[in-house]
Design a protein around this motif. Sequence first.
Motif, PDB file in Angstrom:
ATOM      1  N   CYS A  98       0.825  -1.214   0.000  1.00 47.08           N
ATOM      2  CA  CYS A  98       0.000   0.000   0.000  1.00 47.08           C
ATOM      3  C   CYS A  98       0.860   1.264   0.000  1.00 47.08           C
ATOM      4  O   CYS A  98       0.576   2.215  -0.736  1.00 47.08           O
ATOM      5  N   PHE A  99       1.932   1.290   0.797  1.00 46.92           N
ATOM      6  CA  PHE A  99       2.771   2.491   0.845  1.00 46.92           C
ATOM      7  C   PHE A  99       3.609   2.630  -0.419  1.00 46.92           C
ATOM      8  O   PHE A  99       3.660   3.703  -1.033  1.00 46.92           O
ATOM      9  N   LEU A 100       4.268   1.555  -0.836  1.00 43.97           N
ATOM     10  CA  LEU A 100       5.114   1.623  -2.024  1.00 43.97           C
ATOM     11  C   LEU A 100       4.290   1.891  -3.281  1.00 43.97           C
ATOM     12  O   LEU A 100       4.757   2.576  -4.199  1.00 43.97           O
ATOM     13  N   LYS A 101       3.072   1.365  -3.325  1.00 40.85           N
ATOM     14  CA  LYS A 101       2.199   1.646  -4.465  1.00 40.85           C
ATOM     15  C   LYS A 101       1.877   3.137  -4.529  1.00 40.85           C
ATOM     16  O   LYS A 101       1.972   3.764  -5.591  1.00 40.85           O
ATOM     17  N   ALA A 102       1.497   3.718  -3.385  1.00 39.84           N
ATOM     18  CA  ALA A 102       1.178   5.151  -3.342  1.00 39.84           C
ATOM     19  C   ALA A 102       2.404   5.986  -3.690  1.00 39.84           C
ATOM     20  O   ALA A 102       2.304   6.989  -4.413  1.00 39.84           O
ATOM     21  N   LEU A 103       3.572   5.567  -3.193  1.00 39.37           N
ATOM     22  CA  LEU A 103       4.803   6.304  -3.478  1.00 39.37           C
ATOM     23  C   LEU A 103       5.130   6.257  -4.966  1.00 39.37           C
ATOM     24  O   LEU A 103       5.500   7.277  -5.563  1.00 39.37           O
ATOM     25  N   GLY A 104       4.986   5.083  -5.570  1.00 40.24           N
ATOM     26  CA  GLY A 104       5.267   4.956  -6.999  1.00 40.24           C
ATOM     27  C   GLY A 104       4.357   5.821  -7.844  1.00 40.24           C
ATOM     28  O   GLY A 104       4.796   6.433  -8.826  1.00 40.24           O
ATOM     29  N   ILE A 105       3.090   5.898  -7.462  1.00 38.42           N
ATOM     30  CA  ILE A 105       2.125   6.702  -8.227  1.00 38.42           C
ATOM     31  C   ILE A 105       2.457   8.187  -8.140  1.00 38.42           C
ATOM     32  O   ILE A 105       2.529   8.893  -9.151  1.00 38.42           O
ATOM     33  N   ILE A 106       2.684   8.676  -6.926  1.00 41.17           N
ATOM     34  CA  ILE A 106       2.850  10.128  -6.765  1.00 41.17           C
ATOM     35  C   ILE A 106       4.205  10.609  -7.280  1.00 41.17           C
ATOM     36  O   ILE A 106       4.318  11.731  -7.798  1.00 41.17           O
ATOM     37  N   LEU A 107       5.252   9.782  -7.190  1.00 38.05           N
ATOM     38  CA  LEU A 107       6.553  10.211  -7.710  1.00 38.05           C
ATOM     39  C   LEU A 107       6.520  10.331  -9.228  1.00 38.05           C
ATOM     40  O   LEU A 107       7.161  11.217  -9.804  1.00 38.05           O
ATOM     41  N   GLN A 108       5.766   9.461  -9.885  1.00 37.61           N
ATOM     42  CA  GLN A 108       5.617   9.585 -11.335  1.00 37.61           C
ATOM     43  C   GLN A 108       4.804  10.824 -11.692  1.00 37.61           C
ATOM     44  O   GLN A 108       5.142  11.552 -12.633  1.00 37.61           O
ATOM     45  N   GLU A 109       3.738  11.079 -10.937  1.00 39.66           N
ATOM     46  CA  GLU A 109       2.887  12.238 -11.230  1.00 39.66           C
ATOM     47  C   GLU A 109       3.610  13.554 -10.976  1.00 39.66           C
ATOM     48  O   GLU A 109       3.323  14.561 -11.628  1.00 39.66           O
ATOM     49  N   LEU A 110       4.558  13.559 -10.038  1.00 38.86           N
ATOM     50  CA  LEU A 110       5.304  14.786  -9.752  1.00 38.86           C
ATOM     51  C   LEU A 110       6.315  15.125 -10.843  1.00 38.86           C
ATOM     52  O   LEU A 110       6.989  16.153 -10.758  1.00 38.86           O
ATOM     53  N   ASN A 111       6.409  14.274 -11.851  1.00 38.00           N
ATOM     54  CA  ASN A 111       7.237  14.574 -13.021  1.00 38.00           C
ATOM     55  C   ASN A 111       6.396  14.719 -14.287  1.00 38.00           C
ATOM     56  O   ASN A 111       6.939  14.745 -15.390  1.00 38.00           O
ATOM     57  N   ASP A 112       5.085  14.828 -14.109  1.00 36.69           N
ATOM     58  CA  ASP A 112       4.160  15.017 -15.222  1.00 36.69           C
ATOM     59  C   ASP A 112       3.886  16.511 -15.380  1.00 36.69           C
ATOM     60  O   ASP A 112       3.166  17.108 -14.583  1.00 36.69           O
ATOM     61  N   HIS A 113       4.450  17.120 -16.401  1.00 36.88           N
ATOM     62  CA  HIS A 113       4.331  18.568 -16.586  1.00 36.88           C
ATOM     63  C   HIS A 113       2.932  19.013 -16.982  1.00 36.88           C
ATOM     64  O   HIS A 113       2.656  20.217 -17.000  1.00 36.88           O
ATOM     65  N   SER A 114       2.060  18.086 -17.316  1.00 38.92           N
ATOM     66  CA  SER A 114       0.698  18.480 -17.679  1.00 38.92           C
ATOM     67  C   SER A 114      -0.157  18.765 -16.449  1.00 38.92           C
ATOM     68  O   SER A 114      -1.260  19.287 -16.563  1.00 38.92           O
ATOM     69  N   LYS A 115       0.347  18.432 -15.269  1.00 41.44           N
ATOM     70  CA  LYS A 115      -0.403  18.651 -14.032  1.00 41.44           C
ATOM     71  C   LYS A 115       0.094  19.917 -13.350  1.00 41.44           C
ATOM     72  O   LYS A 115       1.278  20.234 -13.386  1.00 41.44           O
ATOM     73  N   TYR A 116      -0.844  20.618 -12.691  1.00 39.04           N
ATOM     74  CA  TYR A 116      -0.479  21.851 -11.990  1.00 39.04           C
ATOM     75  C   TYR A 116      -0.082  21.566 -10.542  1.00 39.04           C
ATOM     76  O   TYR A 116       0.982  21.969 -10.081  1.00 39.04           O
ATOM     77  N   ALA A 117      -0.938  20.873  -9.811  1.00 39.95           N
ATOM     78  CA  ALA A 117      -0.655  20.552  -8.415  1.00 39.95           C
ATOM     79  C   ALA A 117      -1.399  19.280  -8.031  1.00 39.95           C
ATOM     80  O   ALA A 117      -2.448  18.955  -8.590  1.00 39.95           O
ATOM     81  N   LEU A 118      -0.829  18.567  -7.062  1.00 41.95           N
ATOM     82  CA  LEU A 118      -1.381  17.294  -6.604  1.00 41.95           C
ATOM     83  C   LEU A 118      -1.614  17.361  -5.099  1.00 41.95           C
ATOM     84  O   LEU A 118      -1.333  18.369  -4.456  1.00 41.95           O
ATOM     85  N   SER A 119      -2.100  16.256  -4.557  1.00 40.46           N
ATOM     86  CA  SER A 119      -2.299  16.147  -3.116  1.00 40.46           C
ATOM     87  C   SER A 119      -1.433  15.017  -2.573  1.00 40.46           C
ATOM     88  O   SER A 119      -1.335  13.948  -3.187  1.00 40.46           O
ATOM     89  N   SER A 120      -0.804  15.260  -1.430  1.00 36.60           N
ATOM     90  CA  SER A 120       0.016  14.230  -0.784  1.00 36.60           C
ATOM     91  C   SER A 120      -0.810  13.327   0.122  1.00 36.60           C
ATOM     92  O   SER A 120      -0.255  12.487   0.829  1.00 36.60           O
ATOM     93  N   GLN A 121      -2.128  13.485   0.082  1.00 36.79           N
ATOM     94  CA  GLN A 121      -2.998  12.710   0.968  1.00 36.79           C
ATOM     95  C   GLN A 121      -2.887  11.213   0.696  1.00 36.79           C
ATOM     96  O   GLN A 121      -3.062  10.396   1.605  1.00 36.79           O
TER      97      GLN A 121
END
Length: 388
Positions: A98-121
């Motif tokens: 559960c933790f590593l899955k969430a980490l993998g998802i958000i680290l990839q999204e934090l390198n997606d320039h099409s997104k403005y801002a995300l949530s660390s929730q």
Amino acid sequence: LSSSMIYIVYMLSLQRTDLFETMDRQSLVIAGTVTAASIIALALFFFMDSKERKRLRKVPGLYNYGSVCFVNSLLQSLASCSSFVSWSAQFSNNEEYCFLKALGIILQELNDHSKYALSSQIIINSLKQRGWNLETNIQQDVHELLNVFDSAWDEELSPLFKSVDINSDAREAIEVPSHGKIRSETVCHACSHKSSTLEDFGAVTLNFPTNTNMPSISLEECLLSYMKPECLLDAICENCSSGNVKMYKTLKFEIHPKCFIFIFQRLVWLPSGMSFKLATVVNLPELLDLQHLAEIVRHPKADQSTLPSNPSLRSGNDKLYRLEAVIVHRGNHQFGHFITYRRDIINQSLWCAVSDDDVQPIQFDNVKSCQAYMAFYEKAKIESNSVL
């Protein structure tokens, strides 16, 4: 008299009509100019190549709905390290972690320039599932959060580590990028007996010199102080059974990780029980040559005043690291705000200053000399005598 007044009013009305017509024409000209400029700007943006459009974008930010800047800053730093992004990505579709899955998802999204801002929730919720209840309404320390991350991914990987051979490629693929091994060696001054232990580490904590008034210090100086022999008085030698002998202890990085995380100890406690935060500026080299520093430690009689400024780019140097991110704490030791200076993985010459969802470009000159709290160095890739 009345005829004269009527004539004057009539002439004024004609002038007013001309004035309004002039103003209307000016407004139309301005509006037309603005519209044309907008169309040209949009045309240039859409017709420029995709590489140029990506250059104009910035990495996504992270919203702060409470006091989670400590979470946001650590995630942004890990997202700037390609070793952590690729390592965590292998778990992003696996429900068992559960933790590593969430980490993998958000680290990839934090390198997606099409997104403005995300949530660390997503990270906070995954840690709660593992029994870690983060207080998000008060400020926490990012170093303590790194320890939580370290425990969380170790817990999830423990069964997997037991099922694979320690020397296999599968073991190397799941090894945490920041994990390495350090050897502690002691030498007896009386009989020259040596003893050593090998320990795991996930981060390296560096202390500043005792001179707290020092305005600045380099990372290399901190590392040399960390690795140089330490004199131990009144020690006991297991070989000569002599008590109260002098021994020398030396620390050496035995297995270098893919990513070094350096933590600078800024909190100082006074004999009175009071504490304060050191404001020392750390000079961070873009390239860190640990092989050169190890040679300086091995030859203590050599001139150590000249520290390496241009690390060797020879292909045999596998201990060359590049700066990828820096975490800075603004405020005092009781409260403040964490921000991150991070390299853009897509456009690696671009640096960004990230304060939650506010992302601004920053010059590297402002990064390399700052009040760093944590610094992230990743093993450099050398091709054709150049660093990638």
